[in-house]
Design an enzyme around this catalytic site. Structure first.
Site, PDB file in Angstrom:
ATOM      1  N   LYS A 183     -12.436   8.745  10.271  1.00  0.00           N
ATOM      2  CA  LYS A 183     -11.078   9.706  10.793  1.00  0.00           C
ATOM      3  C   LYS A 183     -12.246  11.442  10.727  1.00  0.00           C
ATOM      4  O   LYS A 183     -13.065  11.697  10.542  1.00  0.00           O
ATOM      5  CB  LYS A 183     -10.251  10.397   9.766  1.00  0.00           C
ATOM      6  CG  LYS A 183      -9.636   8.935   9.360  1.00  0.00           C
ATOM      7  CD  LYS A 183      -8.576   8.540   7.966  1.00  0.00           C
ATOM      8  CE  LYS A 183      -7.634   7.621   7.136  1.00  0.00           C
ATOM      9  NZ  LYS A 183      -7.088   8.042   6.456  1.00  0.00           N
TER      10      LYS A 183
ATOM     11  N   ASN B 173     -10.016  11.800   3.709  1.00  0.00           N
ATOM     12  CA  ASN B 173     -10.406  10.080   3.604  1.00  0.00           C
ATOM     13  C   ASN B 173     -11.280   9.211   3.729  1.00  0.00           C
ATOM     14  O   ASN B 173     -11.596   8.085   3.562  1.00  0.00           O
ATOM     15  CB  ASN B 173      -8.922   9.086   2.202  1.00  0.00           C
ATOM     16  CG  ASN B 173      -7.901   8.551   2.894  1.00  0.00           C
ATOM     17  OD1 ASN B 173      -7.792   8.678   3.740  1.00  0.00           O
ATOM     18  ND2 ASN B 173      -7.478   7.927   2.555  1.00  0.00           N
TER      19      ASN B 173
ATOM     20  N   HIS C  86      -9.798   4.582   7.479  1.00  0.00           N
ATOM     21  CA  HIS C  86      -8.450   3.657   7.502  1.00  0.00           C
ATOM     22  C   HIS C  86      -8.873   2.217   7.849  1.00  0.00           C
ATOM     23  O   HIS C  86      -9.632   2.450   8.744  1.00  0.00           O
ATOM     24  CB  HIS C  86      -7.841   4.312   8.909  1.00  0.00           C
ATOM     25  CG  HIS C  86      -6.761   3.220   8.725  1.00  0.00           C
ATOM     26  ND1 HIS C  86      -5.292   3.198   8.449  1.00  0.00           N
ATOM     27  CD2 HIS C  86      -6.310   1.992   9.550  1.00  0.00           C
ATOM     28  CE1 HIS C  86      -4.329   2.044   8.296  1.00  0.00           C
ATOM     29  NE2 HIS C  86      -4.985   1.921   9.405  1.00  0.00           N
TER      30      HIS C  86
HETATM   31  P1  CMP Z   1      -4.457   5.695   5.150  1.00  0.00           P
HETATM   32  O1  CMP Z   1      -5.181   4.483   4.211  1.00  0.00           O
HETATM   33  O2  CMP Z   1      -4.957   5.615   6.501  1.00  0.00           O
HETATM   34  O3  CMP Z   1      -3.126   5.631   5.332  1.00  0.00           O
HETATM   35  C1  CMP Z   1      -2.012   6.587   4.823  1.00  0.00           C
HETATM   36  C2  CMP Z   1      -3.288   7.798   5.299  1.00  0.00           C
HETATM   37  O4  CMP Z   1      -2.326   8.923   4.562  1.00  0.00           O
HETATM   38  C3  CMP Z   1      -4.001   7.558   4.188  1.00  0.00           C
HETATM   39  O5  CMP Z   1      -4.757   7.225   4.449  1.00  0.00           O
HETATM   40  C4  CMP Z   1      -4.289   9.107   3.499  1.00  0.00           C
HETATM   41  O6  CMP Z   1      -5.168   9.371   4.739  1.00  0.00           O
HETATM   42  C5  CMP Z   1      -2.853   9.989   4.177  1.00  0.00           C
HETATM   43  N1  CMP Z   1      -2.010  10.281   2.353  1.00  0.00           N
HETATM   44  C6  CMP Z   1      -2.369   9.161   1.327  1.00  0.00           C
HETATM   45  N2  CMP Z   1      -1.724   9.541   0.491  1.00  0.00           N
HETATM   46  C7  CMP Z   1      -1.115  11.144   0.475  1.00  0.00           C
HETATM   47  C8  CMP Z   1      -0.918  11.574  -0.220  1.00  0.00           C
HETATM   48  N3  CMP Z   1      -0.397  11.400  -1.170  1.00  0.00           N
HETATM   49  N4  CMP Z   1      -1.133  12.674   0.461  1.00  0.00           N
HETATM   50  C9  CMP Z   1      -1.749  13.232   1.940  1.00  0.00           C
HETATM   51  N5  CMP Z   1      -1.886  12.508   2.389  1.00  0.00           N
HETATM   52  C10 CMP Z   1      -1.777  11.050   1.781  1.00  0.00           C
END
Ligand code: CMP
Length: 140
Positions: free
Chosen positions: A11, A114, A117
């Site tokens: 990401k 994070n 994905h």
């Molecule tokens: P990902 O595994 O790509 O799936 C959805 C994404 O949304 C997640 O990783 C994070 O990047 C984002 N995400 C999930 N929960 C939250 C949250 N509570 N606040 C902001 N972003 C979130």
């Protein structure tokens, strides 16, 4: 266990910090093979479509803004039980809850930024791989 393929995205927080190689090393150390990879700048339309399943969530707008804030690296990882293995290597969605040695523990900044994905099921892996790659792009 079967050989599977899963869609991975490195990401914007990670491409901005120039740590894609360090993340790929964790995938490869875990036995996952990178059988397709492309660096791409997502458009807003692409990010909205990719994350459509989250469109009712309060964080959807922020998530889309973040995913288009810098390039991403989209990739297909292959290996025994690759979908579950990749989720193990990534660690919990929130880096604060991720186990030691996982990508998100090592590199993730917060629940949104994070670093990676990964597909969460065989059905979604097939859909997500097809979103970014044609069969001819994937070389196992
Ligand atoms: P990902 O595994 O790509 O799936 C959805 C994404 O949304 C997640 O990783 C994070 O990047 C984002 N995400 C999930 N929960 C939250 C949250 N509570 N606040 C902001 N972003 C979130």
């Amino acid at each position: 266990m079967a050989v599977e393929r899963t869609l991975s995205i490195i990401k914007p927080d990670a491409t901005a910090r120039n740590i894609t190689g360090s993340i790929n090393a964790l995938f490869e150390d875990a036995g996952l093979r990178i059988v397709a990879q492309r660096r791409v700048r997502l458009t807003r339309e692409m990010a909205e479509a990719f994350y459509a399943v989250h469109q009712e969530r309060s964080f959807f707008g922020e998530l889309v803004d973040y995913m288009i804030s810098a390039p991403v690296v989209v990739q297909v990882l292959e290996g025994e039980d690759a979908i579950a293995k990749n989720r193990e290597v990534m660690g919990a969605t929130n880096p604060a809850n991720a186990d030691e040695g996982t990508v998100r523990k090592e590199f993730g900044l917060n629940v949104q930024e994070n670093s990676v994905h990964g597909s969460d099921s065989p059905e979604n892996a097939a859909i997500e791989i097809a979103f970014f790659f044609a069969g001819v792009d994937i070389v196992g």
